[in-house]
Every structure is written in C-alpha cells, then in structure tokens.
Design a protein around this motif. Structure first.
Motif, PDB file in Angstrom:
ATOM      1  N   UNK A   1      68.226 -37.982  26.680  1.00 14.89           N
ATOM      2  CA  UNK A   1      68.282 -39.446  26.620  1.00 14.89           C
ATOM      3  C   UNK A   1      68.901 -39.974  25.330  1.00 14.89           C
ATOM      4  N   UNK A   2      69.117 -39.097  24.355  1.00 21.30           N
ATOM      5  CA  UNK A   2      69.724 -39.531  23.091  1.00 21.30           C
ATOM      6  C   UNK A   2      68.890 -40.613  22.421  1.00 21.30           C
ATOM      7  N   UNK A   3      69.572 -41.558  21.766  1.00 13.65           N
ATOM      8  CA  UNK A   3      68.873 -42.632  21.061  1.00 13.65           C
ATOM      9  C   UNK A   3      67.888 -43.360  21.963  1.00 13.65           C
ATOM     10  N   UNK A   4      68.231 -43.530  23.231  1.00 11.57           N
ATOM     11  CA  UNK A   4      67.339 -44.225  24.170  1.00 11.57           C
ATOM     12  C   UNK A   4      66.024 -43.464  24.348  1.00 11.57           C
ATOM     13  N   UNK A   5      66.091 -42.140  24.201  1.00 17.25           N
ATOM     14  CA  UNK A   5      64.886 -41.337  24.351  1.00 17.25           C
ATOM     15  C   UNK A   5      63.879 -41.595  23.247  1.00 17.25           C
TER      16      UNK A   5
END
Lengths: 562, 562
Positions: free
Chosen positions: B404-408
């Motif tokens: 999810x990258x930064x959203x994670x």
C-alpha cells in the motif's frame, strides 16, 4: 528507561567502515569527533528523548490551517538550533560548520534514537539546504541558506500527489512563468513532512511542478522554491489543509498542502526548467542514506530497551541455575534474539557509515579519480544502506516487542511506538522495492561493474578474518554470480522479482565484511560475537533467500493471481 | 474494501490437510460443510467486518468499573449468538451442535478475518466451555454450560499476574476453603481478555489461584470458576479496575481484574485441588490452535486488501507494457510479495486444519490406538500451528503495508490496523519462544519419536509431488537430522537457542507437503504456483536459518552482552 547514546559504537563504526583515518578527514581529530558525538548524545538523551512519548500521545494538531507541534517541541527545537546542531554539516560559507557526512550520520542516529518524529524536521531541512546549495542561484542561496543552516527556517520536499507516489511521471502540480523570473505555482501535494508547524518563523517548500509547455513524463518536471512567507513578509498563497492520521511518528505533522487557492503561490526556479528531478535527486540520495540511519536509530533504541527489560524481568529458570526465576536475558531464545538485534543494528550502522564515508570521499578526496570512484561507491551503497537498515529496523523493533511479551503490546511501555514509527522507513524516500530496482538496473553496473567488484574484494578481506579464506571466497563468488545474472537482464521479470532478495544478501555480505573488520579493530569481545553470529546465521539465510529467488521468479512469470 | 470469505480455500484445506474424507467425519456431508462455511462467511462479511475499524477508533472504554464495547458490538454479538454460531462446536448434551474442530477452525478464521477484536470474546468462551466440560462437576456443567454454549454468558481465562506471565510458578492469587465446598478468591490478574464488558448478562471467570497449604510452584495451583454474578443474582466480589491501552485489538477490552476487595470472591473448584494447571492446559491447547487460526485470518484479510489495492493503484510501467502507468500488481516485486503472502497464508491455514483434524481424530476415531496416535499428532502440530501462523501473520500484514506504500501508513486505509492487531499473536497463549521450547523438549519425542517420523513421512510424499523424490527425501532427512540433534539434549543452551528456527523450518516442511497435496487435489492453477513457490523459496530459506542456528547457538554460549 533512559536512552544511552552508543558513543563508542558510533566511533567504532566511523573508524572502521567509515574510514575515519582517510586523508580527507585530516581536518578533524578523533578527539573532536568523540567530543561532538558525546555532546550530541547528551543533548539527545537529556532534551529530545523525553519528548518522544509525549509526541506520540499528543500528536501534532491542526486548527484553522495552523499546526501545533506537541508540548515541548518548540522550545527544544529552538535550543537545539541555538546549540548549533542544525548547522553541523551545513555549508561553511553560509554559517554551517561544514563537517563531513560521517559526523552528520553519527549525530543523525542520536537525534532519531531520541525521537524520530522530532528529528524528521531537521532531516528535511538538511535536504533542502543541499538542493539549494547545489542548484539554486546565488541570490537564492544568499537569502535562504543562512536561515536554513541556523534552523531559524526549515525546509520541506513536495513530491507526492494523490496519483503520483513512487512514479512522478504523472505529476500534475502546475507552474506558470510570471515574466519577472518568478513563477506561479498551483496544485495539491500530500504526505508533506513538517509542511506546516510552529517551530520556525518561515518554511521553505521545495516543490516539483510542471510548466504548461513542458514535455510529458519526468523530463518535464521543474523544481521551485516556494516560501511560506515571501521576502516582503506577506503570506504566500499556500496552506496546509489537513494532517494525516498515521500508524506512527505522530509528533511529526504529515501535511496535505494546497498551492494557489487564490491565484497562485509565488515560486523561484531551482536549477533549470524541466530539470527538476535531477535537483531533487541530489537531495534524495542523501535523504535515502539518512532514512537508513533512522532505521539504525530505532533498532538501537529498541535493542537498548530490550536488553534493559530482559535484565529486569524474571520468568522461568534456565538449566544451569540453582533456584528461583531467572532474568529472561539468561534464556537462550531471548539471548539469541538480543544477539541478532545487536548484530543487525551494528551491520546497518556500518553500512550507513560506509555510505557516508564514500559521499565524503566523492566531495573531499584529492584526486578527481578518487572522487569519481568514491561517488560510484556511494551510489552503489545508498540503496543498500536505505533498504537494509530499514528492513532490519522493522524486524528489530518487532523482536523488541516479543522480548517484552505482553508488556510490549501495552503502549505505555514504549517499544510499540518504535515498532509503529519504524514501519514508514521501508516506504518513504523511495520504497525498498524501488531501491532494489535501482540496485539491479543501475548500481550493479557502475564503472563497468568495477565498483561492485572493488567493494566485494574488500568484503572478502573482511569476511576472511572471521570465516576463513575458503568460505569468504565462496560467499563472495556466489553473490557475484547472482549479481551478474541479474544485471545481465536488469529489466526482465526474473531480475526485478529477485532484486529485493539480492539486495538483502548483498547488503549482508558487505556488512558482514565491515562487522569482521570492526571486530578486529577492537580485538574481540561482544563485537566479535556479533560479527560471527551475523556471518554464521544472518548471511547464509539471506544468501539462501537470494539463491532461491531466481527460481521463485520463474514461478511468478506464470502465476495467475485469482 | 469488503471482505470476501475464502470459502473454497477453506474447504480445500479441510479436504486436503484436514482429511475431511476420514471415517470419523462421516456424520457431516461436504454439502453441509460448504453450507455452514458459506453462511458463516456471509455473517462475517456483512455483519462483523463493518465493525472492525469502528472498534479500532472507538475502543472499549471503562467508566466506574463498567466496560462499554464499541458501537454495534452488543447487537451484533446478540444476533451472532441467536444465529447459533457460538454453539457450533459446543457439546451437544448442553445445547451445542457438537460439530468437529475442523468446522470450528474454518468458522474461526472467518470471524477473525472480519474482526479479531470482536471474535476474541467467543474464542475465550469456547476455551471456558472446554475446561468446564472436561473437568468440572456435573452440577457446574449443568448450570453453566447451556448459557455459555448459547453465548448468553461469556467466559474468560485468568492466568497472568504482574509478576507471573509465561511462568506461572510464582502465581500469588489466593484461594481459601469456605467449608461448604466453595472457595474464597483474593488477588489481582492482568491482561484478562473480555474480563468485563456489556455484551453478556454474566461473565464466567476461570481463575488460577493457590491454596494456603498448596505446594510451591506450578504443582500448587488450582482452577476456580468465579462468576461475575452468583447463582442467586448478587454481584460477586470482583471488579475490573482498568483497561490496557494497547497497540492493537482496541475493540477487545483487556482488563486488570481485582478479586476479593471486600473479603473474597466466591469460587467453585474445577477438577482437583492443586491440579489447576492440567485443567488449564486442556483449554490452552485448543486456544493455541485458535490463535494460530487468528494469524491465518489476519494474513488472509491483509492479502485480500493488498491484491485489491495492487489491482487499482497505477504507478510506473512494466517492461511488456505499451504505454501509461501499470497497475502495481504487474510489477514483479509487488507480485512476488503477493505470491509470498498467498503461499504463507495457505501454508498456515493447512497447518491449522491438520491440527484440527488430529484433535478430531483424538476424540472421534474408532480405535483407541487411532485416538492415541491422533492425540500425539495434535500435540506435535499445535506449537507449529500456533507459532508458524502467528509469525507469518506479522510478516504478511507488514507486506500488506508495504504494498500500500504511503497509503498503508495512514490509519484510514485499514491495513495498519491488521499490522497492529497481528502483533499480539506471537505473544499470547504462550509466546512463540515457549512453543519452540515445548516442541523441542516434549513434542519431538512423542511416541518415541514415531509421531514426528510418521508426520514427516506424509510430508515427504506431499513434497515429492512438487519437488520430485530426491529433493523431497533430502529435505526430510535434513530436518529429521536437525530434530534429532536438538531432541538429544533438549535442555541444552544449544537446543533451546536453535528451537525457534527449527520450529519454523519444521513447520515449513510439513506445510510444504500439505500445500503440494492440496495443489494436486485441485490440479494446478494458482494453488500449484503457491505450493511451488513455497517449496522453492520459503522452505530452503527456513532450512538455511535452522541449519545455521546450531552454529549460532555456539556463539551465544560465550556471548557476553554488554
């Protein structure tokens, strides 16, 4: 428990992997280095560390566009700047002390062990200083650098937009020429660390945006300096409209920013039009190293807390004990975890110090050839330092929770915060997956592959001290083979899928060499045990994962995710 | 995104590792099993899943000793009980449906994928039912079981005290004989899951305590049933005085309990005096399996969210693509992580199903010999199912954040909650380190080592399908050798230090066999890729770690932690 600055470990890392004895460090004596690290450690432990849990429980908050940092943040930041810490590695001609990256890395570890959420602010400022110093006009330098170096003003990096995270080619923030040499900036940015806060009297935003006539993709991106307050004192047309609610680093405001609500924010070009990504990469490379250092910092703090807890907590009894419950540090499974945590932390620290040392060499070495080679080595090591150190930060902080047992799951204990804080590290400043792609597609082949070869030659010498010649040579030839296979077809599915396991194994080989060298330097003791454990356990495990990853990649090619 | 109950994967696991075709499952048709799992999945997805983030943001709270569960909790629990789900595996002679553990495990995964914090309450009740059914007097059974089976009342386990976590020998909670066959209980307990809440009209506490004349250590501990409300309706002398502020499972109240503030709480003995630990172990063994299932549940949910996100999110481009950004699921490094997450989740699910099946065999098989052998196999598999499944839950939920990258890292996304929730799993119901000690010191030698041998013989057959005979036989002989070495001197520092890596490797070998068998059952597809990936990548990596752990243990012996 109180944070104990690991002064001697940091100095050891500087002296071994950091090559502190190299001629281009002649301007700094070991005594001075020690004094600086000790003094920084004192400030970190006494002033910053007590803020860490405060910032976690009372996060930065926003009210009507104004961001308030947690209690104690402002005054501590002010005192920290007043003591000259912000200017440590800043350019001497703008008020900095011009100390080498090696020292910056040593101190950065200390600030981040004390409080990563606090230390993020100056970390971003350092990046802004670097980009401005390298690419901005003399006027911009003269106006902005002194106050950024002193810390009176802070800096930010504005890259990410909702649709453009790792991939900047789809960037939509717009810039228009105003005809007077300045630009009008319009658009939205997210995930802006310290994009708005109350610790500094001005905030200097470095913003990536696109001119209307720019080419599509990443070759049409320019970098702008967009201050919160314009030189005439008026508020620029920009604002923070919300803060993110994050897993960790609660004290650090992560801002959603809007530029140009009322016609456009005024900005100044840094470097050339459409060459913004190059300027950004200047600051990003060092920022990547410093994120690796944040990993070392959290791993160190988590390990310290775990050792202290394991000494206090009594549960069960160990075989060689007479009666009563033993401190859990005496339980072999707990001791194994602690040794592993120590070894990984030391390995990551050495990788970061070696990277810093190469960056210093690229700027300070006498001959142009040496500078070029050092630059290549820094380029090779940077993705390793970033990705490896942040992977182990997640693992080590997780082990810290495990050692604390049920207490580790309770927020008041403090290790859970380290675990939450650490989880951003493998993501920001380029995900670790991107570091691995960078390694495989560009870094392995630097200088026709000579940079890797040279580095591994040193690693082999180091590994030989602990593992003996035959094993050291076998390890190095195995990793060289793997690297060769992957770099032959760096864009193939197979190489891209095996890139991350290769990165981890390569980092383990190189760090293993450094660990052995630093153990030799102090002639044994715990450092030698850590080196031996790392080379005996961590390294072969990472190698097994890398070797099997190539076969795994073949399965991936036909895997149809349902 | 909505939770998709993995009905077909659960049924596949029941049919392969779960040996659903065995004669003692003849009372349940595959159609019935499918109907139950589908219906449970529907309830989990529609009714429980929406509560999960609510419970995280609005944790259980305490006011004047009264605990309020998050909004929606009460009515959902009531409806869930009304639908008969609580009594699924409960004893038929007290209103339960008496379904096998295999079905309980299938459903437990579904409830916990939907909301682990919610599902913890009935998980504890199930343990209480089991201990009471196995060890309590007929009067106690008749009075308490019907309402525990219906879910009108809930149960708890009261083991932990501040000084006594994993090690119960130092337990201080006191019990006094009252002369009328009942007891007076005094003392404090911590970490009591659902120790107080508002979902049930009574709470049945099972409390470990010590009689004044009891022998010291674990042989002087008795188990008591201490209800919140006494049979005459009066409030017993017990209270919850605070809730813990935890890293995760915020919806689940973790209570600090006080017994006997006003003279003593009234309790009834379960089993014999000073034999409390035996009674507790009855419920603990199944609870350990169910904690493993919680690991499967979180891993499954995290993987589902990651696949969905990776299909939506576009970043960068992959080599074989014409133009524009690709969905990140097409990036090899992301796809590798997803395949690894799927493979680990499936492996853990199969281990848990095999354990459940052995428990069923130990109760339902026709011959006493078969029941004994099945019991031994369940005993061997339980620490593997608990520790392996919970280790991979932490890893898989971490990978989910990475994808999810930064959203994670933003809490609203929801994967961060899974990561936080998962971190308790390797700790509670016996830390994974304790599972490893249990494995090495007791389980490897069950039935003179025949249980392990038989299990590995089946694994070899399974592995052969995917890896071929020579490799399968080499893998099995390597792990057998390691197991033999460790079980020769199970209390040595070396064995104890290598126990955890051995557990992980042994779990990988056994799960690898099950994966291959289940792939053969469905004839290929994604399941086969997952089996091949697991056997090609995960298994050799775990083996390398286990093999090096023995050498690592030698270093440990002389390691002087400074």
């Amino acid at each position: 428990m109180t944070y104990q600055p690991p002064v001697s470990q940091i100095l050891l890392a500087m002296q071994s992997a950091g090559k502190f004895g190299a001629p281009h460090y002649a301007d700094l004596s070991l005594d001075d280095a020690q004094a600086i690290i000790s003094e920084a450690g004192r400030f970190a432990a006494e002033r910053i560390a007590p803020l860490n849990q405060v910032g976690d429980r009372l996060p930065a908050s926003i009210n009507d566009g104004k961001v308030t940092t947690p209690p104690g943040w402002r005054v501590t930041y002010r005192d920290w700047c007043a003591a000259g810490w912000n200017g440590l590695a800043g350019p001497a001609d703008h008020g900095g002390q011009g100390l080498p990256m090696l020292m910056a890395v040593g101190c950065t570890e200390l600030w981040n062990s004390a409080s990563m959420a606090f230390a993020l602010c100056p970390l971003l400022t350092a990046g802004a200083i670097e980009a401005i110093a390298a690419h901005a006009s003399q006027d911009l330098k003269d106006f902005y650098l002194p106050k950024l170096v002193s810390g009176e003003w802070t800096g930010t990096m504005n890259l990410t937009e909702p649709q453009a995270g790792s991939d900047l080619s789809d960037l939509r923030c717009r810039a228009e020429r105003l005809g007077d040499g300045t630009y009008s900036i319009t658009g939205s940015k997210i995930f802006i660390t310290y994009g708005e806060h109350d610790c500094a009297s001005n905030i200097v935003h470095l913003v990536l945006a696109r001119l209307a006539d720019a080419p599509a993709g990443t070759r049409g991106i320019s970098l702008f300096l967009v201050p919160k307050f314009l030189p005439d004192g008026t508020h620029n047309d920009l604002r923070c409209h919300s803060l993110e609610h994050k897993l960790g680093i609660h004290g650090s405001p992560t801002c959603a920013m809007t530029y140009g609500d009322n016609g456009g924010a005024k900005g100044w070009l840094i470097g050339e039009e459409n060459r913004g990504l190059n300027c950004m990469f200047t600051m990003m490379n060092n920022a990547r190293l410093l994120v690796g250092v944040q990993g070392v910092a959290l791993a160190e703090r988590a390990t310290q807390m775990s050792v202290a807890y394991a000494r206090e907590r009594r549960q069960g009894s160990v075989p060689d004990q007479r009666a009563g419950a033993s401190a859990i540090i005496r339980h072999p499974d707990v001791k194994r975890m602690l040794l592993e945590m120590r070894a990984k932390t030391a390995a990551a620290r050495l990788l970061c110090m070696a990277t810093a040392s190469s960056i210093d060499g690229s700027l300070r070495a006498k001959s142009a050839d040496d500078r070029r080679l050092a630059h290549a080595r820094a380029s090779l090591l940077t993705p390793l330092a970033k990705a490896y150190s942040t992977e182990i930060a997640v693992e080590v902080t997780s082990s810290a929770i495990q050692i604390h047992g049920g207490m580790g799951y309770i927020e008041e204990t403090g290790v859970a915060q380290l675990y939450r804080d650490a989880r951003i590290l493998p993501i920001y400043e380029g995900t670790n997956g991107i570091q691995a792609i960078d390694l495989v597609s560009r870094k392995l082949r630097l200088e026709d592959g000579e940079t890797l070869l040279d580095t591994l030659k040193s690693s082999q010498q180091g590994l030989t001290i602990v593992a003996g010649e035959p094993l050291a040579s076998r390890i190095v030839s195995e990793i060289s083979e793997l690297a060769k296979t992957l770099s032959k077809a760096p864009d193939s599915v197979q190489s891209l899928a095996a890139a991350m396991p290769l990165l981890r194994a390569l980092a383990a080989v190189i760090a293993g060499g450094y660990l052995a060298e630093s153990a030799a330097l102090v002639q044994g003791g715990a450092t030698e045990s850590e080196a031996r454990y790392f080379i005996t356990v961590e390294l072969p495990t990472a190698m097994a994962a890398a070797k099997s990853a190539l076969s795994g990649a073949e399965i991936l090619a036909t895997y149809n995710l349902q």
